[in-house]
Design a protein around this motif. Structure first.
Motif, short mmCIF file in Angstrom:
data_model
loop_
_atom_site.label_atom_id
_atom_site.label_comp_id
_atom_site.label_asym_id
_atom_site.label_seq_id
_atom_site.Cartn_x
_atom_site.Cartn_y
_atom_site.Cartn_z
N SER A 17 0.91 -1.69 -0.03
CA SER A 17 0.23 0.04 0.08
C SER A 17 0.97 1.00 0.08
O SER A 17 1.92 1.06 0.71
N LEU A 18 0.30 1.98 -0.50
CA LEU A 18 1.14 3.66 -0.58
C LEU A 18 -0.47 4.71 -0.42
O LEU A 18 -1.36 4.65 -1.05
N ARG A 19 0.27 5.67 0.10
CA ARG A 19 -0.67 6.58 0.15
C ARG A 19 -0.32 7.57 -0.06
O ARG A 19 0.88 8.56 0.11
N GLY A 66 -11.92 -0.66 -5.80
CA GLY A 66 -12.48 -1.19 -5.14
C GLY A 66 -10.92 -1.54 -4.23
O GLY A 66 -10.84 -1.72 -3.26
N ARG A 67 -10.09 -1.12 -4.64
CA ARG A 67 -8.61 -0.98 -3.79
C ARG A 67 -7.77 0.59 -3.66
O ARG A 67 -7.03 1.09 -2.80
N GLN A 82 -5.19 7.04 -1.01
CA GLN A 82 -5.02 5.44 -0.80
C GLN A 82 -4.86 4.26 -1.83
O GLN A 82 -5.77 4.31 -2.90
N MET A 83 -4.10 3.67 -2.00
CA MET A 83 -3.49 2.65 -3.10
C MET A 83 -3.19 1.69 -2.09
O MET A 83 -2.38 1.45 -1.78
N VAL A 121 4.90 5.87 -8.83
CA VAL A 121 5.36 4.78 -7.00
C VAL A 121 5.51 3.61 -8.87
O VAL A 121 5.23 3.56 -9.75
N THR A 122 6.28 2.96 -7.76
CA THR A 122 6.92 1.34 -8.84
C THR A 122 6.46 0.31 -7.61
O THR A 122 6.54 0.44 -6.86
#
Length: 125
Positions: A17-19, A66-67, A82-83, A121-122
């Motif tokens: 996850s990343l935000r 959903g993600r 939010q990922m 983002v990687t």
């Protein structure tokens, strides 16, 4: 002068996850919609998600439903993406944007007037 400053990108493993944050000055997210777009190498910029708090409306690209989710902190005029459950195909430079799009342009870049500089983002497999 309007500024959007993104942060929060980085390297994460599949499933992580990343935000992402988008700190705004010169616009208020209560009055402006926020959009998130991404651009992978060799590909065109594409819509990811958008939200309008005044009047409502929350939109997500099918592959992120959903993600991913959009929220904001009104006290610091910052929007977030939010990922969760990230996949390698989510790898891209992510851009936040602010504007006053009509419903038909919420998912299009032309609906937004102001853009951040992008954050990488990687997602590793």
């Amino acid at each position: 002068q309007v500024q959007l400053i993104e942060s929060g990108g980085g390297l994460v493993q599949t499933g992580g996850s990343l935000r992402l944050s988008c700190a705004a000055s010169g616009v208020t997210f209560g009055a402006y919609a926020v959009g998130w777009f991404r651009q992978a190498p060799g590909k065109e910029r594409e819509f990811v998600a958008a939200r309008r708090w005044s009047g409502g409306g929350e939109y997500y690209e099918d592959s992120v439903k959903g993600r991913f989710s959009i929220s904001r902190d009104t006290a610091i005029n910052t929007a977030y993406l939010q990922m969760n459950n990230l996949r390698p195909e989510d790898t891209a430079v992510y851009y936040c944007a602010a504007g006053r799009p009509i419903t038909s342009t919420m998912r299009t870049a032309r609906g937004y007037s102001y853009w951040g500089q992008g954050t990488q983002v990687t997602v590793s497999s």
